[in-house]
Design a protein around this motif. Structure first.
Motif, PDB file in Angstrom:
ATOM      1  N   ARG A 219       1.225 -23.165  -8.660  1.00 51.75           N
ATOM      2  CA  ARG A 219       1.994 -22.311  -9.575  1.00 51.75           C
ATOM      3  C   ARG A 219       1.692 -20.830  -9.283  1.00 51.75           C
ATOM      4  N   VAL A 220       0.393 -20.524  -9.174  1.00 50.85           N
ATOM      5  CA  VAL A 220       0.006 -19.136  -8.912  1.00 50.85           C
ATOM      6  C   VAL A 220       0.526 -18.695  -7.541  1.00 50.85           C
ATOM      7  N   ARG A 221       0.365 -19.607  -6.564  1.00 48.24           N
ATOM      8  CA  ARG A 221       0.717 -19.276  -5.189  1.00 48.24           C
ATOM      9  C   ARG A 221       2.228 -19.072  -5.014  1.00 48.24           C
ATOM     10  N   TYR A 222       3.034 -19.929  -5.686  1.00 48.16           N
ATOM     11  CA  TYR A 222       4.469 -19.906  -5.402  1.00 48.16           C
ATOM     12  C   TYR A 222       5.334 -19.269  -6.493  1.00 48.16           C
ATOM     13  N   ILE A 223       4.769 -19.066  -7.688  1.00 47.54           N
ATOM     14  CA  ILE A 223       5.576 -18.414  -8.741  1.00 47.54           C
ATOM     15  C   ILE A 223       4.974 -17.069  -9.147  1.00 47.54           C
ATOM     16  N   THR A 224       3.688 -17.128  -9.587  1.00 50.37           N
ATOM     17  CA  THR A 224       3.104 -15.929 -10.190  1.00 50.37           C
ATOM     18  C   THR A 224       2.967 -14.786  -9.181  1.00 50.37           C
ATOM     19  N   LEU A 225       2.328 -15.054  -8.054  1.00 48.82           N
ATOM     20  CA  LEU A 225       2.118 -13.966  -7.088  1.00 48.82           C
ATOM     21  C   LEU A 225       3.451 -13.433  -6.515  1.00 48.82           C
ATOM     22  N   PRO A 226       4.401 -14.309  -6.121  1.00 49.14           N
ATOM     23  CA  PRO A 226       5.687 -13.760  -5.666  1.00 49.14           C
ATOM     24  C   PRO A 226       6.369 -12.913  -6.740  1.00 49.14           C
ATOM     25  N   ALA A 227       6.170 -13.281  -8.034  1.00 47.88           N
ATOM     26  CA  ALA A 227       6.833 -12.525  -9.106  1.00 47.88           C
ATOM     27  C   ALA A 227       6.298 -11.101  -9.197  1.00 47.88           C
ATOM     28  N   ILE A 228       5.005 -10.897  -8.895  1.00 49.58           N
ATOM     29  CA  ILE A 228       4.490  -9.533  -9.010  1.00 49.58           C
ATOM     30  C   ILE A 228       4.430  -8.822  -7.649  1.00 49.58           C
ATOM     31  N   LYS A 229       4.850  -9.511  -6.605  1.00 53.41           N
ATOM     32  CA  LYS A 229       4.812  -8.861  -5.292  1.00 53.41           C
ATOM     33  C   LYS A 229       5.564  -7.519  -5.264  1.00 53.41           C
ATOM     34  N   PRO A 230       6.788  -7.449  -5.826  1.00 52.31           N
ATOM     35  CA  PRO A 230       7.479  -6.149  -5.803  1.00 52.31           C
ATOM     36  C   PRO A 230       6.673  -5.056  -6.506  1.00 52.31           C
ATOM     37  N   VAL A 231       6.003  -5.431  -7.617  1.00 57.02           N
ATOM     38  CA  VAL A 231       5.219  -4.431  -8.351  1.00 57.02           C
ATOM     39  C   VAL A 231       4.029  -3.973  -7.508  1.00 57.02           C
ATOM     40  N   ILE A 232       3.415  -4.912  -6.790  1.00 53.61           N
ATOM     41  CA  ILE A 232       2.285  -4.551  -5.923  1.00 53.61           C
ATOM     42  C   ILE A 232       2.753  -3.549  -4.866  1.00 53.61           C
ATOM     43  N   VAL A 233       3.928  -3.826  -4.279  1.00 54.43           N
ATOM     44  CA  VAL A 233       4.449  -2.928  -3.252  1.00 54.43           C
ATOM     45  C   VAL A 233       4.726  -1.540  -3.850  1.00 54.43           C
ATOM     46  N   VAL A 234       5.330  -1.514  -5.050  1.00 53.45           N
ATOM     47  CA  VAL A 234       5.635  -0.225  -5.676  1.00 53.45           C
ATOM     48  C   VAL A 234       4.347   0.545  -5.973  1.00 53.45           C
ATOM     49  N   VAL A 235       3.337  -0.165  -6.498  1.00 60.02           N
ATOM     50  CA  VAL A 235       2.069   0.502  -6.809  1.00 60.02           C
ATOM     51  C   VAL A 235       1.429   1.055  -5.529  1.00 60.02           C
ATOM     52  N   LEU A 236       1.466   0.276  -4.465  1.00 62.34           N
ATOM     53  CA  LEU A 236       0.916   0.743  -3.183  1.00 62.34           C
ATOM     54  C   LEU A 236       1.639   1.998  -2.705  1.00 62.34           C
ATOM     55  N   LEU A 237       2.981   1.988  -2.815  1.00 63.87           N
ATOM     56  CA  LEU A 237       3.751   3.145  -2.357  1.00 63.87           C
ATOM     57  C   LEU A 237       3.495   4.368  -3.237  1.00 63.87           C
ATOM     58  N   LEU A 238       3.341   4.115  -4.553  1.00 64.41           N
ATOM     59  CA  LEU A 238       3.030   5.221  -5.460  1.00 64.41           C
ATOM     60  C   LEU A 238       1.695   5.862  -5.087  1.00 64.41           C
ATOM     61  N   ARG A 239       0.721   5.009  -4.773  1.00 64.37           N
ATOM     62  CA  ARG A 239      -0.600   5.508  -4.382  1.00 64.37           C
ATOM     63  C   ARG A 239      -0.504   6.279  -3.067  1.00 64.37           C
ATOM     64  N   LEU A 240       0.385   5.818  -2.187  1.00 69.30           N
ATOM     65  CA  LEU A 240       0.591   6.529  -0.933  1.00 69.30           C
ATOM     66  C   LEU A 240       1.042   7.968  -1.219  1.00 69.30           C
ATOM     67  N   GLY A 241       1.895   8.111  -2.231  1.00 69.04           N
ATOM     68  CA  GLY A 241       2.414   9.436  -2.578  1.00 69.04           C
ATOM     69  C   GLY A 241       1.333  10.385  -3.061  1.00 69.04           C
ATOM     70  N   THR A 242       0.208   9.857  -3.562  1.00 70.20           N
ATOM     71  CA  THR A 242      -0.840  10.735  -4.082  1.00 70.20           C
ATOM     72  C   THR A 242      -2.124  10.581  -3.272  1.00 70.20           C
ATOM     73  N   VAL A 243      -1.982  10.253  -1.969  1.00 67.22           N
ATOM     74  CA  VAL A 243      -3.158   9.953  -1.158  1.00 67.22           C
ATOM     75  C   VAL A 243      -4.084  11.169  -1.002  1.00 67.22           C
TER      76      VAL A 243
END
Lengths: 314, 294
Positions: A219-243
């Motif tokens: 469940r975690v591997r195939y539902i939960t983590l894919p569901a927050i993957k876009p948010v992880i990417v956005v957070v990473l990119l946001l952090r890139l902006g303030t590196v």
């Protein structure tokens, strides 16, 4: 909106616009309060930034000091500390990201999956709290752990027959103290955005998974983590902006002369050169360098976020 | 059947793994705070290691450090300055933030895009420390408490959260008032603000915590010892190894210096700990609102 009544008017569109402006006149009146604030406190500093191109002399003021072109910038780029500052700044930004984002994802998933209400609420309350402690307070807490005379960590070392270590003034340990204390302080707060994303998962997905006989791990591997993957990417990119923001308050509170070589970041250097040494032109040039570079990074990361999610930040 | 049993076992292990992870995280969060707290209560005649100190029975604790701080003139004056910065700062910040958030929340306002741009440019481009320093000193704000909160009195992030809240209020309420001939200002004061108490409280406390914690602006602009807020005094106490010009031994009486250091941060954190439960319930909501596009 304006059909019918506007037939007789020469320019109905502008007439309607005027009516809308007049109807909102009191809004403009109150908004002008904030507008004036912005002009004074946000736009005058941008105007002041021109001293990066001048040899600033306090008596002559911002516009009276002589132009020197790019001298301040070349002084900075050609100096021996340039690469050290860039390296330390990027190191701390990336290092904090590497620790706190995985920790925050784990915390969010664990809180989401936890079935023990009391444990969940206690961890949530305790994990968000340190975000609201200032780095002055954090310093006192770090002293209670790391101090050579009273710290519990040195107590444990002494109990095992070792010599007490002065962690805070040792270049070997200082970078770890910075990264781990930031992880301790901010992981809970960073987890909130992932938790918010988890709340948005369609429950029918989990029902379908349990009908299919999926285990909790799956469940975690195939539902939960894919569901927050876009948010992880956005957070990473946001952090890139303030590196280039590696955390002035933290480093300034924790560092001392013996660890400058591994601790000094762009912001602490600007403070010492500009405010303590009065090298206003040079410090402004470095600040402007950082500001322009930061702007570029934010624009790029926003472009990437827009491409990835279809929604930008601004 | 065997398959389902194995799955249940794996699910049990999954929950054990999750719960053990959370307990571990909880321990990592609590131990440093607990060790600092017990340090602040350690009596002057305490003998033993820091670990022994962590398990010292509460009835053997000494409040000497707290009594010393609360009886000390410079601590009380710093606390007074911090409270003034908190309340004056929150009032000022809301005074500048509310009209801006309201104007941005009116979709039909001519010039809304332009206003949004004016707000966004300084958010994306920060000209740096020295240009701000020159402005604040030029305005004559040096050695005033306003220098601590005025430069940061509008946060774009907070403004956008408030704007989203205003937008979510039912449109019919605003419309009916407008039909009755109320001006936009009346709509704001009579209808929007009374309905916005939760968001005003939350955003106000966000600002307040920020001003309360700030030591950078205070360090830059305030030299007068009488105007120093708590974080500056705390920093001076913490950085003093032994007793120096900031902390005279006689001034703080019977308590050991490390207890004074630890106690000072807990006293400084109390107002935040009081405010914390009020804002905690809005964290997740605020994060979601903040991520909504303008």
């Amino acid at each position: 909106m304006m059909e019918g009544q506007s037939v007789l008017l020469r320019n109905p569109a502008s007439h309607a616009l005027w009516r809308r402006i007049i109807r909102h006149r009191s809004v403009y009146l109150v908004a002008s309060i904030s507008f004036i604030y912005f002009i004074i406190f946000k736009y005058i500093p941008i105007w002041n930034a021109q001293i990066a191109f001048r040899d600033f002399q306090a008596l002559k003021g911002v516009t009276g000091s002589p132009w020197v072109g790019l001298k301040n910038f070349s002084d900075f780029v050609n100096s021996y500390y340039f690469w050290e500052l860039i390296r330390n700044t990027v190191f701390y930004s990336v290092g904090k990201m590497a620790f706190s984002i995985p920790a925050a994802v784990f915390l969010a998933v664990a809180l989401y999956e936890c079935r023990i209400y009391g444990l969940r609420k206690t961890v949530q309350t305790m994990a968000y709290l340190p975000h609201f402690l200032s780095w002055v307070i954090m310093y006192a807490i770090l002293l209670a752990i790391l101090s050579p005379s009273n710290g519990i960590l040195n107590d444990i070392i002494k109990a095992f027959g070792g010599e007490p270590v002065s962690f805070m003034t040792d270049t070997k340990y200082f970078p770890w103290i910075v990264i781990l204390s930031d992880t301790w302080k901010e992981t809970g707060w960073s987890a909130i955005i992932f938790l918010a994303a988890l709340m948005g998962i369609d429950p029918s997905l989990f029902e379908a998974a349990s009908v299919e006989g999926a285990s909790a791990w799956q469940r975690v591997r195939y539902i939960t983590l894919p569901a927050i993957k876009p948010v992880i990417v956005v957070v990473l990119l946001l952090r890139l902006g303030t590196v280039l923001d590696a955390g002035f308050n933290q480093i300034f509170m924790l560092y001392s002369l013996p660890v400058y070589s591994v601790a000094d970041i762009i912001d602490t250097w600007i403070y010492r050169q500009g405010i303590l040494e009065f090298r206003f032109g040079l410090a402004t040039a470095v600040g402007l360098f950082k500001g322009v570079f930061g702007l570029l990074l934010i624009v790029v990361s926003n472009k990437l976020i827009k491409r990835y999610t279809g929604n930008g930040l601004y | 059947m065997a398959g389902t049993i194995r799955l249940t076992k794996s699910d049990k292990f999954f929950h054990f793994f999750i719960d053990a992870g959370l307990v571990l995280i909880l321990a990592v969060l609590i131990v440093p705070i607990w060790s600092t707290l017990t340090l602040s209560f350690r009596p002057n005649d305490f003998i033993g290691s820091a670990l022994d100190g962590m398990f010292l029975a509460p009835w053997k604790w000494s409040t000497a450090a707290y009594r010393a701080l609360l009886g000390h003139r410079s601590f009380l004056s710093a606390a007074g300055n911090s409270f003034r910065i908190f309340f004056e700062g929150v009032a000022t910040a809301l005074f500048f933030t509310v009209p801006l958030a309201y104007a941005l929340s009116i979709k039909t306002l001519p010039g809304r895009k332009l206003l949004y741009g004016i707000v966004l440019v300084p958010y994306l481009f920060n000209p740096g420390l020295v240009p701000n320093y020159l402005l604040v000193t030029k305005l004559g704000l040096s050695n005033t408490l306003a220098a601590v909160f005025l430069p940061g009195a509008v946060s774009v992030y907070n403004t956008l959260i408030m704007k989203s809240f205003f937008e979510e209020l039912p449109e019919e309420l605003k419309e009916s008032a407008r039909i009755d001939g109320a001006s936009e200002l009346t709509v704001l004061l009579r209808i929007i603000l009374p309905l916005s108490k939760p968001i005003l409280l939350t955003i106000g406390l966000y600002y307040g915590v920020h001003f309360w914690n700030d030591f950078f602006n205070a360090m830059l602009y305030i030299n007068d010892p009488k105007l120093q807020p708590l974080p500056i005094l705390l920093r001076n106490i913490l950085l003093s190894s032994g007793m120096n010009e900031y902390v005279e031994a006689s001034a703080f009486g019977e308590a050991p210096i490390y207890a004074i250091k630890a106690a000072s941060v807990f006293l400084a954190a109390i107002p935040m700990l009081v405010a914390y439960p009020f804002i905690q319930k809005y964290f997740v909501k605020g994060t979601m609102l903040g991520s909504i596009k303008g």
